[in-house]
Design an enzyme around this catalytic site. Sequence first.
Site, PDB file in Angstrom:
ATOM      1  CB  ILE A 160      -0.934   0.008   1.228  1.00 35.09           C
ATOM      2  CG1 ILE A 160      -1.839  -1.230   1.226  1.00 35.09           C
ATOM      3  CG2 ILE A 160      -1.773   1.285   1.253  1.00 35.09           C
ATOM      4  CD1 ILE A 160      -2.754  -1.358   0.017  1.00 35.09           C
ATOM      5  CD  GLU A 211     -14.051   5.421  18.608  1.00 35.33           C
ATOM      6  OE1 GLU A 211     -13.348   4.611  19.232  1.00 35.33           O
ATOM      7  OE2 GLU A 211     -13.872   6.669  18.670  1.00 35.33           O
ATOM      8  CG  ASP A 250       2.555  -2.134   3.365  1.00 42.99           C
ATOM      9  OD1 ASP A 250       1.782  -1.648   2.523  1.00 42.99           O
ATOM     10  OD2 ASP A 250       3.782  -1.898   3.385  1.00 42.99           O
TER      11      ASP A 250
END
Length: 333
Positions: free
Chosen positions: A60, A187, A322
């Site tokens: 990524i 949240e 990643d």
Amino acid sequence: MTRGQIRGSSTGTPRRQPRRTALAAASSAALALTLLGAAGAQASPGGGEKGPHTAEAPDISVAAVQQDLEDLQSVAEANGGNRAHGRPGYKASLDYIKEKLDAAGYKTTIQEFDNNGSTGYNLVADWPGGATDSTVMTGAHLDSVSSGPGINDNGSGSAGILETALAVAKADLKPSKHLRFAWWDAEEEGLVGSRQYVERLSQDEIGAIDTYLNFDMIGSPNAGHFVYEDDPSVEAVFTEWFQSKGIETEASEEVNGRSDHASFKDAGVTVGGSFTGAGETMTQAQADKWGGTAGEPYDACYHSVCDDLSNINEEALDLHSDAIAHAVWELSS
């Protein structure tokens, strides 16, 4: 990540193949393995060998994740300095992410709910295909606190899962399990958005969620490397991957019950995730292991106005982004 402390697990059972199908599959697999042997086996991140049908997760781009964070910072600056629930910066953040997902081919849904006189918005994105009775769901909260732009908490997790979702589309991934991504509102008000989502599901729909992965704060400046200690098999997906990168992780105590995975865990769903730490203090042993600063918080700007672009550890952000992709590829195959 919310300040409050809120304190299940289910596992999917693989279906048996019919004998005739299994024999055909075995023949095909034998041929594939022969061809694979000629080309050389593909090494897995953990050091073993991947099967012929298991794709390797892509790297990524941390630059892409950072660009998302820059854009979220700009959203906050244009909307009173924050992206909090009930404030215009939150909805602008959601619209930004939804536009990218729609363009990539996701089916997106906005779920509205009421919370203390304000309208909340969850964003859910489904990737076409895969067995919907066995769904791997990946989520992050998109709202900040009202005191700042919330770039580590939790722009970092939101951007990390966004870039993983876009990588799925770029690869035209065809996983055996269904993939769903979600960005939660409120949240910081007490896991309100994710609880609203779970409470509206039927028991069959809850049972269809094979695993829920949560990512809340993955770029802390004085980064620790923590893995949720809830399900051994899901935990191992992360710990073994980090080990392959030369990093020894620890169980995540600080995040227990304080982020959106708790909404799913309370409903009996298997959960997992990774985390780089919030307001607690790094020990000397951790500093020796991870190269941080002992006696300092993992994130000194936690829930503060200084949680901006300067509050991101790019190395940690890259690593944990990643890790998200690895877990999504591994658990959905």
